[in-house]
Design a protein around this motif. Structure first.
Motif, PDB file in Angstrom:
ATOM      1  N   SER A 220       0.826  -1.244   0.016  1.00 44.55           N
ATOM      2  CA  SER A 220       0.007   0.065  -0.190  1.00 44.55           C
ATOM      3  C   SER A 220       0.795   1.167   0.026  1.00 44.55           C
ATOM      4  O   SER A 220       0.449   2.136   0.165  1.00 44.55           O
ATOM      5  CB  SER A 220      -0.891   0.052   1.170  1.00 44.55           C
ATOM      6  OG  SER A 220      -0.137   0.039   2.634  1.00 44.55           O
ATOM      7  N   LEU A 221       2.138   1.177  -0.355  1.00 41.36           N
ATOM      8  CA  LEU A 221       2.987   2.326  -0.221  1.00 41.36           C
ATOM      9  C   LEU A 221       2.550   3.249  -1.428  1.00 41.36           C
ATOM     10  O   LEU A 221       2.359   2.928  -2.391  1.00 41.36           O
ATOM     11  CB  LEU A 221       4.552   1.903  -0.660  1.00 41.36           C
ATOM     12  CG  LEU A 221       5.136   1.249   0.404  1.00 41.36           C
ATOM     13  CD1 LEU A 221       6.516   0.661  -0.109  1.00 41.36           C
ATOM     14  CD2 LEU A 221       5.583   1.925   1.770  1.00 41.36           C
ATOM     15  N   GLY A 222       2.528   4.444  -1.016  1.00 46.25           N
ATOM     16  CA  GLY A 222       1.904   5.630  -1.755  1.00 46.25           C
ATOM     17  C   GLY A 222       3.009   6.483  -2.524  1.00 46.25           C
ATOM     18  O   GLY A 222       3.658   7.152  -1.816  1.00 46.25           O
ATOM     19  N   ARG A 223       3.263   5.767  -3.694  1.00 45.21           N
ATOM     20  CA  ARG A 223       4.411   6.529  -4.527  1.00 45.21           C
ATOM     21  C   ARG A 223       4.324   6.168  -5.743  1.00 45.21           C
ATOM     22  O   ARG A 223       3.808   4.997  -6.313  1.00 45.21           O
ATOM     23  CB  ARG A 223       5.739   6.464  -4.093  1.00 45.21           C
ATOM     24  CG  ARG A 223       6.041   4.876  -3.967  1.00 45.21           C
ATOM     25  CD  ARG A 223       7.313   4.395  -3.297  1.00 45.21           C
ATOM     26  NE  ARG A 223       7.777   3.144  -3.990  1.00 45.21           N
ATOM     27  CZ  ARG A 223       8.607   2.356  -3.002  1.00 45.21           C
ATOM     28  NH1 ARG A 223       9.298   2.896  -1.835  1.00 45.21           N
ATOM     29  NH2 ARG A 223       9.149   1.015  -3.677  1.00 45.21           N
ATOM     30  N   PRO A 224       4.649   6.715  -6.780  1.00 43.57           N
ATOM     31  CA  PRO A 224       4.795   6.479  -8.174  1.00 43.57           C
ATOM     32  C   PRO A 224       6.034   5.363  -8.142  1.00 43.57           C
ATOM     33  O   PRO A 224       7.272   5.436  -7.569  1.00 43.57           O
ATOM     34  CB  PRO A 224       5.403   7.607  -9.108  1.00 43.57           C
ATOM     35  CG  PRO A 224       5.090   8.891  -8.163  1.00 43.57           C
ATOM     36  CD  PRO A 224       5.126   8.449  -6.967  1.00 43.57           C
ATOM     37  N   ARG A 301      -2.865   3.775  -6.364  1.00 41.00           N
ATOM     38  CA  ARG A 301      -1.434   3.735  -6.665  1.00 41.00           C
ATOM     39  C   ARG A 301      -1.089   3.794  -8.138  1.00 41.00           C
ATOM     40  O   ARG A 301      -0.115   4.371  -8.792  1.00 41.00           O
ATOM     41  CB  ARG A 301      -0.753   2.550  -6.250  1.00 41.00           C
ATOM     42  CG  ARG A 301      -0.680   2.293  -4.598  1.00 41.00           C
ATOM     43  CD  ARG A 301      -0.304   1.270  -4.012  1.00 41.00           C
ATOM     44  NE  ARG A 301       1.359   0.871  -3.820  1.00 41.00           N
ATOM     45  CZ  ARG A 301       1.936  -0.034  -4.581  1.00 41.00           C
ATOM     46  NH1 ARG A 301       1.346  -1.074  -4.995  1.00 41.00           N
ATOM     47  NH2 ARG A 301       3.291   0.080  -4.273  1.00 41.00           N
ATOM     48  N   VAL A 302      -1.898   3.104  -8.811  1.00 47.38           N
ATOM     49  CA  VAL A 302      -1.942   3.288 -10.212  1.00 47.38           C
ATOM     50  C   VAL A 302      -2.207   4.744 -10.831  1.00 47.38           C
ATOM     51  O   VAL A 302      -1.485   5.226 -11.672  1.00 47.38           O
ATOM     52  CB  VAL A 302      -2.816   2.381 -11.037  1.00 47.38           C
ATOM     53  CG1 VAL A 302      -3.112   2.596 -12.675  1.00 47.38           C
ATOM     54  CG2 VAL A 302      -2.574   0.830 -10.780  1.00 47.38           C
ATOM     55  N   ALA A 303      -3.134   5.390 -10.065  1.00 51.16           N
ATOM     56  CA  ALA A 303      -3.547   6.805 -10.417  1.00 51.16           C
ATOM     57  C   ALA A 303      -2.010   7.590 -10.043  1.00 51.16           C
ATOM     58  O   ALA A 303      -1.862   8.661 -11.071  1.00 51.16           O
ATOM     59  CB  ALA A 303      -4.692   7.373  -9.451  1.00 51.16           C
TER      60      ALA A 303
END
Length: 435
Positions: A220-224, A301-303
């Protein structure tokens, strides 16, 4: 954009400043903190003070002085009590806004640097908390100034990307501080495979090769995804990573996640857990949610991937199979449709029965960047890609993708990613969050 109520508008007009200029400045505050919820209007604030933001029973008042009066907006945490860190960022942003408005003239205002002081303070605080040798926000601001100068230059006709790792340590041996005006250092690193590590004095520690840790597909890491090597290497060294992209974006990563970004001149503080909680809460699931929570986090995350590569896209989660079928207007767009070409059917065979929870997010990002929508059932199963979906016709939104997103959200939830990098989440025709 948040408006002024009648009293606040009278204050603004009485100041003889351009109301549109002031509104433009003030709009940057909510944009910088999308994980918080702001009331609809700015209103007159009777109390006086210089703290710019203070707590209330339910959240905070964020206020800015205009001439001899104060106008304020209410701020709430979407989930829990407003944190002290967020309250301080609000104070810093309001102070910047007040200074900018005070300095404005009939020629308007410049927003080029708005938010940089607040975000520099955030980074300086995090580094200083881990170090016996505090770093100043002015020093961090110099790093941003350096990266912004690089964003306007080229090297052998190519736009420049760059990477820094800010370490919470002081080198024992004397070392030269990074020379921002030295031509050799302007192309020494790219931010993707290498970065320059700096200590709290800005001294060069080393040129660091970047390596990403193996990431679980259910992470669930939020990053590109492409900033993973910098984020993971900086985290392993106990530091903070800063990257300049060839598109001119500045990204700051901490604890393996995106913390701060500057895109199109707008600074943003990313609190991923609060954002994903707002998205999940908008669904109001009864009973066991099944895979829904994981599906929504995966699409978030895809967004992020689409937003920071500026390819745009539309991601739709349908609440039932029946709604998924009804949502797609051309049945030939459905995966496995008999009317599809041989090439499309061959690709469909590789995607049929697959769940986005087991797919590489880079594949999903490419599918989502096609013209049309990527449609997923709430279980995670792929329904369609590059699909035409039912758009909302009676809406003030002018863009085709916005109308499609609002219309599609009536069947579940839609995440619209603009080609300029903006992210908007809709549920049942209502905007849930804008990033």
């Amino acid at each position: 954009m948040h408006n002024f109520d009648e009293k606040a508008l009278a204050v603004v007009k009485g100041s003889k400043l351009n109301p549109q200029d002031i509104q433009l400045v003030l709009s940057r505050i909510p944009k910088a903190m999308p994980h918080l919820k702001f009331s609809d209007n700015w209103t007159v604030f009777e109390e006086k003070g210089d703290s710019f933001a203070h707590r209330t029973k339910t959240g905070a008042h964020c206020h800015v002085q205009i001439k001899d009066a104060h106008i304020a907006i209410e701020v709430f945490s979407r989930k829990e009590t407003l944190s002290n860190d967020d309250l301080q960022v609000l104070r810093d942003l309001c102070q910047e806004a007040a200074g900018l408005i005070q300095a404005s003239t009939d020629n308007g205002v410049s927003l080029a640097d708005f938010g940089v002081n607040a975000m520099s303070s955030v980074i300086a605080k995090y580094i200083s908390e881990s170090s016996a040798h505090p770093v100043s926000s002015a020093q961090v601001k110099n790093y941003f100034k350096f990266l912004r100068s690089l964003s306007g230059e080229t090297y052998e006709n190519q736009r420049i990307s760059y990477g820094l790792i800010l370490l919470p340590q002081k080198k024992r041996a004397a070392s030269s501080v990074l020379e921002f005006d030295n031509k050799r250092f302007k192309r020494l690193t790219d931010g993707f495979s290498t970065a320059i590590s700096l200590d709290v004095n800005g001294s060069i520690v080393q040129l660091t090769s970047l390596t990403a840790k193996k990431e679980n597909k259910n992470s669930s890491l939020g990053r590109p995804w492409w900033i993973g090597p910098l984020a993971d290497t900086a985290s392993s060294q106990g530091g903070i990573g800063v990257a300049l992209t060839k598109g001119g974006d500045i990204l700051v990563v901490k604890d393996r996640e995106l913390l701060i970004s500057q895109r199109a001149g707008e600074w943003r503080l990313w609190r991923h857990s609060a954002i994903t909680s707002a998205v999940r809460d908008s669904w109001l699931t009864r009973g066991h949610p099944g895979n829904l929570d994981r599906v929504l986090v995966a699409l978030y995350r895809v967004a992020l991937d689409l937003a920071f590569r500026r390819s745009g896209g539309l991601l739709v989660v349908a609440s039932t199979w029946k709604k998924a079928d009804k949502l797609v207007t051309a049945k030939g767009d459905l995966i496995g449709a008999s009317s599809r070409s041989n090439s499309e059917q061959a690709l469909d065979n590789s995607l049929s029965e697959k769940s986005i929870l087991t797919m590489d997010r880079r594949v999903l990002a490419d599918l989502a960047s096609l013209d049309g929508a990527l449609v997923i059932h709430r279980s995670g199963r792929l329904v369609a890609y590059g699909a035409m979906v039912r758009a909302k016709s009676n809406t003030a939104q002018q863009g085709a993708r916005s109308r499609a997103a609002i219309g599609a959200s009536e069947y579940g939830l839609a995440i619209k990613v603009s080609s300029d990098g903006g992210i908007t989440v809709y549920r049942q025709g209502v905007c849930v969050v804008t990033l």
